[in-house]
Write a protein that holds these residues in place. Structure first.
Motif, PDB file in Angstrom:
ATOM      1  N   GLN A 128       0.816  -1.213   0.000  1.00  0.00           N
ATOM      2  CA  GLN A 128       0.000   0.000   0.000  1.00  0.00           C
ATOM      3  C   GLN A 128       0.856   1.272   0.000  1.00  0.00           C
ATOM      4  O   GLN A 128       0.357   2.344  -0.318  1.00  0.00           O
ATOM      5  CB  GLN A 128      -0.928   0.010   1.207  1.00  0.00           C
ATOM      6  N   GLU A 131       0.899   1.377  -3.742  1.00  0.00           N
ATOM      7  CA  GLU A 131      -0.397   1.216  -4.396  1.00  0.00           C
ATOM      8  C   GLU A 131      -1.474   2.129  -3.835  1.00  0.00           C
ATOM      9  O   GLU A 131      -2.534   2.301  -4.434  1.00  0.00           O
ATOM     10  CB  GLU A 131      -0.835  -0.250  -4.281  1.00  0.00           C
ATOM     11  N   GLY A 132      -1.219   2.739  -2.691  1.00  0.00           N
ATOM     12  CA  GLY A 132      -2.192   3.629  -2.076  1.00  0.00           C
ATOM     13  C   GLY A 132      -3.183   2.872  -1.205  1.00  0.00           C
ATOM     14  O   GLY A 132      -3.219   1.640  -1.163  1.00  0.00           O
ATOM     15  N   PRO A 150      -2.030   6.494  -4.792  1.00  0.00           N
ATOM     16  CA  PRO A 150      -1.022   5.657  -5.469  1.00  0.00           C
ATOM     17  C   PRO A 150       0.165   6.502  -5.913  1.00  0.00           C
ATOM     18  O   PRO A 150       0.028   7.690  -6.206  1.00  0.00           O
ATOM     19  CB  PRO A 150      -1.779   5.099  -6.676  1.00  0.00           C
TER      20      PRO A 150
END
Length: 257
Positions: A128, A131-132, A150
């Protein structure tokens, strides 16, 4: 023009830090933290601060005193596990948190001080972090009010192998607060062993760097080869003495046999 950067006391040193300022603060746990400057900032009453530091102290020491007083709006940190008030504020939606891998945080500060806008790193790829979706602020009902966005990922060839790297932006702040063992009137600093930690990097990232030093010496008394942070990065120096209180988070001893 004088190169003497000393100020008479900590209150004077932090007197122009306004509400809403961003701060880079040195220290690792409670090691090497600028506690005198933190106390002076608490007394000044500045609010809505956005603080970049490895962690946020503990409930009653370090940056934890600013947090407990409701002075910090956002923390950018890599570790937050020693502060119960931090947990409460974060989970209740009172505090915004940007969790950053420790090495990445160090490099973001260094890059900011070196004038580098951004850099690519493998740390966080496939998570994450890249990737957010990391919760940065919770809503009152426990949902996620603000999540991390992201970040760009690009593939590079490294030693004959294609690898993914995530783009991380540098950090610069309005002010930096650091603690050093020795400093001269020109702002050249020497840190004590592991108390150096994030301090040179935080100092570089701040547009105005304020250093508290245990011992103030005259220019030329510090061997140039012994300087850990050149005075070019330091704007104010305040002497706090060697008897400043220093705490540790946990003390573990073995039983005597």
């Amino acid at each position: 023009m004088t190169l003497d950067k000393t100020v008479p006391d900590a209150a004077t040193a932090v007197a122009d830090i306004p509400d809403g300022a961003s701060l880079a603060v040195g220290g690792f746990g409670l090691c090497g933290i600028p506690m005198v400057l933190i106390d002076a900032l608490l007394a000044r009453g500045s609010r809505e601060l956005a603080v970049v530091s490895n962690n946020c102290g503990v409930d009653d020491w370090g940056l934890g005193v600013l947090l407990a007083a409701g002075r910090i709006r956002k923390m950018t940190s890599s570790y937050v596990g020693e502060n119960k008030e931090f947990e409460r504020q974060y989970l209740s939606g009172e505090l915004e948190l940007e969790l950053t891998p420790q090495g990445t945080l160090a490099e973001k500060l260094r890059a900011g001080g070196a004038g580098i806008a951004a850099f690519f790193t493998q740390t966080g790829v496939g998570t994450q972090v890249a990737e957010g979706g990391l919760p940065q602020r919770y809503a009152v009902d426990g949902g996620i009010a603000v999540a991390s966005a992201p970040k760009p990922v690009q593939r590079f060839e490294v030693r004959g192998e294609l690898r993914d790297f995530v783009l991380e932006e540098a950090i610069t702040t309005d002010f930096a607060l650091v603690h050093a063992q020795r400093g001269d009137r020109h702002g050249n600093l020497v840190f004590e062993k592991s108390a150096r930690n994030f301090s040179p990097l935080a100092a570089m990232a701040g547009r105005i760097c304020i250093a508290e030093v245990e011992e103030l010496v005259e220019p030329g008394e510090i061997d140039p080869d012994a300087v850990h942070l050149p005075g070019i990065f330091v704007d104010r120096v305040v002497e706090v003495g060697a008897d400043v209180e220093k705490r540790i988070e946990r003390r573990t001893v073995r039983e005597e046999h």
